[in-house]
Design an enzyme around this catalytic site. Structure first.
Site, PDB file in Angstrom:
ATOM      1  N   HIS A  36       0.829  -1.204   0.000  1.00  0.00           N
ATOM      2  CA  HIS A  36       0.000   0.000   0.000  1.00  0.00           C
ATOM      3  C   HIS A  36       0.866   1.259   0.000  1.00  0.00           C
ATOM      4  O   HIS A  36       0.563   2.236  -0.680  1.00  0.00           O
ATOM      5  CB  HIS A  36      -0.963   0.003   1.198  1.00  0.00           C
ATOM      6  CG  HIS A  36      -2.050   1.014   1.056  1.00  0.00           C
ATOM      7  ND1 HIS A  36      -2.048   2.218   1.716  1.00  0.00           N
ATOM      8  CD2 HIS A  36      -3.163   1.016   0.276  1.00  0.00           C
ATOM      9  CE1 HIS A  36      -3.120   2.902   1.383  1.00  0.00           C
ATOM     10  NE2 HIS A  36      -3.811   2.207   0.502  1.00  0.00           N
ATOM     11  N   CYS A  37       1.965   1.216   0.735  1.00  0.00           N
ATOM     12  CA  CYS A  37       2.842   2.394   0.843  1.00  0.00           C
ATOM     13  C   CYS A  37       3.531   2.743  -0.465  1.00  0.00           C
ATOM     14  O   CYS A  37       3.964   3.880  -0.645  1.00  0.00           O
ATOM     15  CB  CYS A  37       3.940   2.160   1.875  1.00  0.00           C
ATOM     16  SG  CYS A  37       3.412   1.486   3.441  1.00  0.00           S
TER      17      CYS A  37
END
Ligand code: KQY
Length: 368
Positions: free
Chosen positions: A355-356
């Site tokens: 996600h990052c």
């Protein structure tokens, strides 16, 4: 061309959609700094490429890369992935990229937050960060999306929205003195409501144990859809993550969202504990001013750190003992999507996860 607007998304009728809503595409930035990524970032580049290819089967991916890595990146990625030259300090586009907002008449714009490398000179992760600070503006230029410049330090991974007026974040991160020391909790809430088109805040306490971002919510929990939150949950009571997860679950069970709904919590297993090996630590260049990597340090591993593409869920494979269970839970939550695990230890070693390293561009909404 991207114009900088003097108004705010809320004033203009814009809102940040939930990640589960339809996307037009996804951005990723290419890793290369050898003081964060071991062995000259080669293993991390392979992991990033696998994530990019997995997402590209769902929605078009654009990769931002330096001039020095352009040729290599272009060569290893499929021709259908767009590669553009954009200078960065590292490769966390969730945090340094724009948060896109949409209206109901086909408009799409971006919020460009101030970025200080997760804490500036008070616990930040590297110095300088000026190239990262300019990334959101450049992405908006490429996307042809007008820009709101939000007067607040914030990383995209420190917030989640349900697209229906609710924002979720941790106190550990957003109220940390190394982000916006002059703003109160209420002022930060108002700022988020104004720039995300929202009206209700759900505050969690601490993020994942030992998370170097000061507890980004995207490593702890996320909305599967309005009213449903996936939460990383350590069952082992002796693990410091247990109390953190239990507190988050209790807060979620007490919460109401912007539409007055209670929240259903779905637990994801907590992998590990996973630690850095001596060999991995020795592959990272030591540089003053950058967070050191040490043998035995616990990594902030979490299955909640996945990317929710339009037709796929791309989640991190982190621990053979629970990868399968995590995949099954995600399949149960997203029955209409293909759930794909990608080996992600090399991304985890750099301080984050799938996600990052991703940033969705939502589809435009026409008369929805
Ligand atoms: O969002 C993130 N998890 C970013 C982490 C940055 C780590 C830099 N070493």
């Amino acid at each position: 061309m991207s114009a900088t607007l003097a108004s705010t998304p809320a004033a203009d009728g814009y809102r940040m959609p939930g990640e589960f809503e339809e996307h037009q595409g996804c951005w990723i930035a290419w890793p290369e700094r050898s003081d964060n990524w071991r062995l000259g970032a080669k293993p991390a580049q392979e992991a990033y490429a696998a994530v990019a290819e997995a997402i590209n089967l769902s929605e078009p991916v654009t990769v931002a890369v330096s001039d020095g890595q352009f040729e290599h990146c272009r060569t290893v990625l499929s021709p259908s992935i767009r590669v553009v030259e954009i200078s960065t300090d590292d490769a966390w586009i969730r945090d340094m990229g724009p948060s896109f907002v949409v209206d109901d008449s086909g408009g799409r714009r971006g919020v460009d937050w101030h970025f200080n490398a997760w804490g500036g000179l008070d616990g930040g992760l590297y110095f300088p960060w000026d190239r990262d600070e300019r990334v959101a503006r450049k992405v908006l230029e490429v996307e042809g999306a007008d820009r709101y410049r939000a007067p607040i330090v914030l990383e995209g991974g420190s917030i989640h929205v349900d697209g229906e007026g609710t924002v979720m974040a941790t106190e550990e991160c957003l109220l940390n003195a190394n982000r916006n020391p002059d703003l109160s909790r209420e002022q930060i809430e108002q700022m988020l409501f104004e720039y995300l088109g929202a009206e209700k805040m759900i505050w969690l306490g601490r993020g994942v144990y030992n998370d170097e971002t000061d507890g980004h919510v995207d490593n702890l929990a996320c909305f599967a859809r309005p009213g449903v939150v996936l939460l990383t949950y350590a069952e082992d009571e002796s693990d410091p993550q247990h109390a953190i997860s239990r507190d988050a679950e209790e807060r979620l069970q007490r919460a109401r969202d912007a539409r007055g709904r209670s929240i259903e919590v779905v637990r994801l297993p907590s992998p590990g504990p996973i630690t850095i090996t001596a060999e991995e630590a020795s592959g990272v260049d030591a540089v003053a001013g950058t967070l050191p990597r040490r043998d035995g340090d616990r990594l902030a591993a979490s299955y909640a750190n996945f990317y929710l593409a339009t037709t796929r869920v791309v989640f991190p494979l982190l621990d053979e003992r629970c990868d399968e269970l995590a995949g099954e839970i995600l399949r149960g939550c997203f029955p209409e999507r293909e759930v794909i695990g990608v080996p992600a230890r090399e991304i985890l070693l750099g301080g984050g996860n799938i996600h990052c390293i991703t940033q969705q561009v939502p589809a435009r909404r026409d008369g929805v």
